[in-house]
Enzyme design. Structure first.
Site, PDB file in Angstrom:
ATOM      1  N   ASN A   1      27.718  15.666 -24.762  1.00 52.99           N
ATOM      2  CA  ASN A   1      27.773  16.541 -23.469  1.00 52.99           C
ATOM      3  C   ASN A   1      28.479  17.977 -24.015  1.00 52.99           C
ATOM      4  OD1 ASN A   1      27.320  14.433 -22.194  1.00 52.99           O
ATOM      5  ND2 ASN A   1      29.149  13.941 -21.183  1.00 52.99           N
TER       6      ASN A   1
ATOM      7  N   LYS B   1     -17.903  44.168 -12.874  1.00 51.88           N
ATOM      8  CA  LYS B   1     -16.709  44.104 -12.770  1.00 51.88           C
ATOM      9  C   LYS B   1     -15.611  44.393 -13.941  1.00 51.88           C
ATOM     10  CE  LYS B   1     -14.969  41.862  -9.593  1.00 51.88           C
ATOM     11  NZ  LYS B   1     -14.043  42.085  -8.349  1.00 51.88           N
TER      12      LYS B   1
ATOM     13  N   HIS C   1       5.199  53.555   2.695  1.00 52.45           N
ATOM     14  CA  HIS C   1       3.882  52.712   3.631  1.00 52.45           C
ATOM     15  C   HIS C   1       2.743  52.778   3.056  1.00 52.45           C
ATOM     16  CE1 HIS C   1       7.392  53.139   6.813  1.00 52.45           C
ATOM     17  NE2 HIS C   1       7.377  54.519   6.405  1.00 52.45           N
TER      18      HIS C   1
ATOM     19  N   GLU D   1      -2.364  40.858 -12.404  1.00 54.41           N
ATOM     20  CA  GLU D   1      -2.536  39.803 -11.315  1.00 54.41           C
ATOM     21  C   GLU D   1      -1.737  38.585 -11.765  1.00 54.41           C
ATOM     22  OE1 GLU D   1      -6.637  39.156  -9.921  1.00 54.41           O
ATOM     23  OE2 GLU D   1      -7.054  40.872 -11.074  1.00 54.41           O
TER      24      GLU D   1
ATOM     25  N   GLN E   1      19.917  17.680 -17.711  1.00 58.32           N
ATOM     26  CA  GLN E   1      19.085  17.688 -18.782  1.00 58.32           C
ATOM     27  C   GLN E   1      17.812  18.475 -18.612  1.00 58.32           C
ATOM     28  OE1 GLN E   1      18.175  14.277 -21.669  1.00 58.32           O
ATOM     29  NE2 GLN E   1      16.526  14.225 -20.337  1.00 58.32           N
TER      30      GLN E   1
END
Ligand code: ARG
Length: 469
Positions: free
Chosen positions: A117, A290, A163, A297, A329
């Site tokens: 521990n 593209k 905005h 992203e 754990q």
């Protein structure tokens, strides 16, 4: 996994007669995760054994054997020959079992006055301390990249948005420096977490301390901690250091995600502000034209993954009675993965920003669109005609409406048209309507004027060690 151990040989197998079920082994085992802190575990064991010998709890000869054995274990891990065994649950028992195989008896004395521990959380604190440090230096590198872009683009005019509507012209250098400021606060948060976590839990043992005459100051010092933790229950059960680290990573990723979102927008055909290089774009399997900003992203998405890792750890802690419970754990998997994700996102951001090519003409044109210098006109009316600002706001609004009705921009109005709204206006008014004049005028501290931006850049270069002092 080689040499799976039978239950009788489990470290804790003394009171057990039957084998553990395969399922309990799978749910209980953490070795696939915590093997990443093998070296931190070894550091903890070395400090502990040295201290036990110093205090006369084990012999100097046993300590020598333990230290030599740990050398061998280190070698095996480095060489990739260490036999990680799932049946031995975790990294602590794997290393101890291997030590027994290598050096025999003295290894069995290592766990005196220690429990897994306090052992686990000692290693975990050491691991997290180093990870926070390297996360902060990754951020510094990103800040340097941003300052370099700011330097190149200190007077490049672009639209500033509120905005997502064009608001006022700003400089690209100013925009980049906004992120430098954010990342400075972020690395401050990570370093603050690192300094707060720097207390040693070692010697708390299972939960209550020990009857052996250990020296917790010695192990704390040997491991570079500031002091031993003062309460053994707290020492073995506290994970707020990990929570705080995940919170810091998550906040920083929120900033990385905002930048990523801007890159996604800016690189679209509709904005056309920036082009990512081939190295930072991906293609489409069907649409040949593209160029996709996949990395940006993914950063956006990964930001919320790390937030969910923070929430997962917080959720598993909030109802946990003191002291240790096995729920804890799961802390390492969440934390390790969050740091991995973070590092990847910072590197990807640095790479994209470093190589982005801005289109200054598009930025300028776009900065001039949408009546972006209307505030400059209103300010001019206040300054030159001593108009109250509210009235100037109204007059400017009428001029904007007039321009809009004619399908042109503010600077395209003739002085006569302007005078039809406010007779006192002269040719002089056109001097404030250009985007360059607009950004130049905003010289208040923290403002967008190239003058102020260059000052900030110079200061950042010093703070980020980019210039010889
Ligand atoms: N692998 C465990 C963990 O990560 C180590 C501590 C186990 N302690 C225990 N009492 N079973 O938390």
């Amino acid at each position: 996994m080689v040499g799976e151990t039978k239950n009788g040989q489990q470290m804790w197998g003394g009171r057990f007669a039957a084998e553990p079920s395969e399922i309990i082994q799978s749910i209980n085992s953490s070795i696939d995760t915590d093997r990443r802190m093998a070296f931190e575990d070894i550091l903890g064991s070395r400090a502990h054994a040295d201290m036990l010998a110093e205090q006369g709890i084990i012999s100097e000869t046993d300590n020598r054997a333990i230290q030599d054995g740990l050398d061998q274990v280190t070698e095996e891990i480095r060489a990739g020959t260490f036999p990680f065994r799932r049946s031995l649950e975790d990294i602590h028992m794997n290393i101890e079992a291997r030590l027994v195989e290598l050096i025999g008896d003295p290894a069995s004395r290592l766990h005196t006055a220690r429990s897994r521990n306090d052992q686990v959380v000692t290693g975990f604190r050491l691991w997290t301390r180093r990870a926070l440090d390297s996360a902060a230096s990754g951020l510094r590198q990103l800040q340097r990249v941003l300052v370099e872009v700011a330097d190149r683009e200190s007077d490049t005019v672009m639209p500033g948005f509120t905005h997502l509507q064009v608001a006022q012209p700003i400089t690209l250098g100013h925009h980049m420096l906004a992120y430098v400021e954010m990342f400075e606060r972020d690395s401050g948060r990570l370093l603050a977490a690192a300094s707060r976590l720097n207390e040693s839990p070692l010697g708390a043992c299972a939960l209550a301390g020990t009857g052996f005459p250990i020296d917790r100051d010695a192990t704390s010092e040997a491991l570079g901690f500031d002091r031993p933790m003062a309460n053994s229950l707290d020492a073995v059960s506290a994970r707020d250091f990990a929570l705080e680290s995940l919170a810091g990573l998550s906040i920083c990723l929120t900033h990385l995600s905002r930048l990523a979102e801007e890159i996604v927008l800016w690189s679209s055909a509709q904005f056309g502000f920036v082009q990512l290089t081939d190295a930072w774009s991906t293609g489409s399997s069907i649409m040949p034209q593209k160029r996709n900003p996949d990395a940006a992203e993914l950063i956006r998405a990964k930001a919320s993954l790390v937030t969910s890792q923070f929430i997962a750890l917080q959720g598993s802690m909030k109802a946990l009675p003191l002291a240790y419970a096995k729920d804890l754990q799961e802390d390492k998997r969440l934390t390790f993965e969050a740091f991995d994700t973070f590092e990847l996102c910072v590197k990807a951001t640095s790479g994209m920003v470093e190589t982005m090519a801005f289109d200054r003409d598009v930025l300028r044109r776009s900065a001039a669109a949408g009546f972006s210098t209307a505030t400059d006109l209103a300010d001019y009316l206040v300054r030159e005609l001593d108009m109250p600002f509210r009235e100037a706001h109204h007059v400017t609004g009428r001029l904007v409406a007039l321009a809009e009705a004619g399908g042109h921009d503010l600077p395209d109005l003739s002085v006569e048209q302007m005078q039809s709204v406010e007779p006192r206006l002269t040719e002089d008014v056109f001097s404030v309507l250009t985007v360059e004049a607009s950004v130049r005028s905003r010289q208040s501290f923290g403002g967008t004027s190239p003058l102020r931006v260059v000052e900030q850049i110079e200061q950042w270069k010093i703070r980020l060690n980019m210039v010889p002092k």
